[in-house]
Design an enzyme around this catalytic site. Structure first.
Site, mmCIF file in Angstrom:
data_model
loop_
_atom_site.group_PDB
_atom_site.id
_atom_site.type_symbol
_atom_site.label_atom_id
_atom_site.label_comp_id
_atom_site.label_asym_id
_atom_site.label_seq_id
_atom_site.Cartn_x
_atom_site.Cartn_y
_atom_site.Cartn_z
ATOM 1 N N GLU A 1 0.859 -1.192 0.000
ATOM 2 C CA GLU A 1 0.000 0.000 0.000
ATOM 3 C C GLU A 1 0.891 1.237 0.000
ATOM 4 O O GLU A 1 1.885 1.301 0.740
ATOM 5 C CB GLU A 1 -0.907 0.018 1.234
ATOM 6 C CG GLU A 1 -1.738 1.290 1.361
ATOM 7 C CD GLU A 1 -2.604 1.308 2.604
ATOM 8 O OE1 GLU A 1 -2.857 2.427 3.134
ATOM 9 O OE2 GLU A 1 -3.032 0.232 3.064
ATOM 10 N N GLU B 1 -2.780 11.191 2.883
ATOM 11 C CA GLU B 1 -3.835 10.971 3.861
ATOM 12 C C GLU B 1 -3.829 12.164 4.811
ATOM 13 O O GLU B 1 -2.788 12.778 5.047
ATOM 14 C CB GLU B 1 -3.611 9.685 4.657
ATOM 15 C CG GLU B 1 -3.980 8.415 3.936
ATOM 16 C CD GLU B 1 -3.945 7.219 4.871
ATOM 17 O OE1 GLU B 1 -5.010 6.644 5.114
ATOM 18 O OE2 GLU B 1 -2.853 6.877 5.361
#
Length: 528
Positions: free
Chosen positions: A410, A415
């Protein structure tokens, strides 16, 4: 007997009456003449210090000029304007405004950079907003996420009011051809300054500076900082209104729109995609259409794989409808809203969207230009997963394998948590190929006004992976034998609500939007 024809003359000489010498002659045939009154001559009143109060009434005879005084000629201690600035006269279509109630404002990242030596607030006076800077050494406004192209403009205008400043230095900083700041004197980054002295105090003053008077300003196609310095240093204050560029010198080009953006479509044109050495654009969505997202490029992932919920304590359902995703005015909107929704036997109080790209890549560069939601409780993300994850409900299923997470790998290009919108995360998550243990590495970086457009990027080679914010690398990971970053990945974009990174959701949560200008994926033109 006395004749009626007899004339009587009375001559009064040297008769002083009320300070006047009068000669009076009486006659049967002639009336006495009428004299005009004489006016006493007086001297012109003097106002030596020019404050509007004559010397005979001035108890403060040495007040400096341009200082507001009372009826006795003494300075009035007024520290803020009592009225608003003059209304600007320039037409909307010729203006690029940074601050004004009279014009549309283009994107401004901040009205006070963290490195400024000043304090700043916005105040409202008679329904008109003003910028107020206090204790100023220097105060900087920034438009770094969208530098301003003033090539076609002739002047910069602002109105100021100050009670104590004696000098203003107004500086423009040009980030050069690449629009990225490397430091003044490095590459083609330059700064240009004009000094304004003998300031008028306690009254609004309009300033118009010709851009050609800023020495060596040149093309001025990427202005991104606007710095105000005051004297006396560190103690002066100033109110600013109507800060904007205006004029038309006939040099506008198709690469500039009316707001000074550096391409007329705000980046929403495939032909305007940034060119990089040794990279070829292979997949993109410029969102230059209206309606729902292009189904040939995007898949809505809606199945909740954790028993009707999502992982990490998230509070939303992901939904595929026009309330959660739509394209309008050149950008994609991903919408999180407070809305009860039931699916898979589970009711949630919030809806949002989670998009998978219908296109995978391995090695190259990803660019996503986006505005992030600013509301508390939101957890926006731009990230990738290996196509071999076999997560229930994702676009790729098990067609490329089923190793699961974290073995698939990932990459969190962006974010952001729900309580600090001045930070963004860049992270890598993977399973060690030798031991199978979960491993992660990442960091946060400061982001100035994440509600404005910023560029979030990934550079991925066989040797290294880098995550960038506005073309600046802030986290790097070697790509070695222990990492699984040698398999194709796909892109995801979503807003989660609550959960580990969303945090507490405010009771007044309504609608929050992540706005995406474009998504571009590049591959290396030759073997890396």
């Amino acid at each position: 007997m006395i004749s009626t024809r007899i004339k009587v003359s009375l001559v009064l000489s040297s008769l002083l009456f009320g300070g006047l010498l009068l000669a009076c002659t009486a006659s049967e045939e002639n009336e006495l003449p009428t004299e005009e009154p004489l006016v006493e001559q007086t001297e012109t009143p003097q106002d030596t210090d020019g404050d509007g109060v004559i010397d005979t009434l001035d108890t403060c005879p040495n007040t400096p000029t341009n200082v507001q005084v009372d009826s006795n000629g003494c300075a009035v201690n007024i520290t803020s304007p009592q009225g608003i600035a003059p209304q600007p006269s320039h037409a909307e279509e010729e203006v690029i405004a940074l601050f004004s109630d009279h014009y549309s404002i283009r994107t401004v990242d901040t009205y006070l950079t963290p490195w400024s030596q000043a304090t700043q607030e916005v105040i409202t006076l008679s329904s008109n907003e003003l910028l107020h800077y206090q204790n100023v050494e220097y105060a900087a406004i920034e438009t770094t996420s969208e530098p301003i192209n003033t090539t076609a403009k002739t002047h910069v205008h602002f109105d100021y009011w100050t009670s104590n400043a004696t000098l203003i230095k107004f500086k423009l900083v040009d980030f050069g051809a690449n629009g990225v700041y490397n430091g003044v004197g490095v590459e083609d980054d330059t700064e240009h300054e004009i000094t304004i002295d003998n300031l008028s105090q306690r009254q609004w003053v309009s300033v118009d500076l010709a851009l050609d008077d800023f020495e060596n300003l040149g093309a001025r196609a990427n202005l991104a900082q606007y710095i105000i310095t005051l004297e006396p240093y560190g103690t002066a204050d100033i109110f600013i209104d109507n800060l904007y560029f205006y004029g038309d010198n006939g040099q506008s080009t198709d690469a500039q729109d009316n707001n000074g953006n550096n391409d007329a479509s705000n980046g929403n044109d495939a032909d305007s995609a940034t060119e990089y050495d040794n990279l070829v654009l292979v997949w993109s969505d410029e969102f230059d259409y209206s309606g729902r997202p292009d189904t040939s490029k995007w898949y809505h992932q809606t199945f909740a794989p954790n028993g009707g919920s999502w992982f990490n304590g998230e509070l939303q359902h992901y939904v595929d409808n026009e309330q959660t995703t739509y394209v309008d005015n050149g950008s994609l909107k991903i919408v999180a809203r407070k809305q009860n929704y039931t699916t898979q036997g589970s009711t949630k109080n919030y809806t949002s969207a989670r998009l998978n790209s219908k296109g995978s890549f391995q090695y190259g560069r990803v660019d996503v230009r986006a505005k992030l939601p600013q509301g508390g409780g939101t957890w926006p993300a731009i990230w990738t997963l290996g196509t071999n994850i076999n997560e229930a409900g994702n676009y790729y299923g098990n067609q490329y394998g089923s190793v699961g997470w974290p073995a698939c790998g990932e990459i969190d290009i962006m974010e952001q948590n729900g309580w600090d919108k001045n930070q963004t995360y860049g992270y890598f998550h993977w399973g060690d190929t030798q031991t199978g243990a979960y491993v992660n590495q990442g960091t946060t970086t400061y982001i100035n006004n994440s509600g404005a457009y910023h560029l979030y990027s990934l550079i991925w080679t066989e040797q290294v992976m880098q995550i960038l914010l506005d073309n600046e690398v802030f986290i790097e990971l070697p790509n070695d034998a222990n990492n699984p970053y040698d398999n194709p990945h796909y892109l995801l974009m979503n807003i989660a609500v609550g959960g580990n990174l969303g945090g507490n959701v405010p009771t007044n949560f309504g609608t929050q939007i992540m706005e995406v200008d474009y998504v571009r994926i590049y591959r290396f033109a030759t073997a890396d």
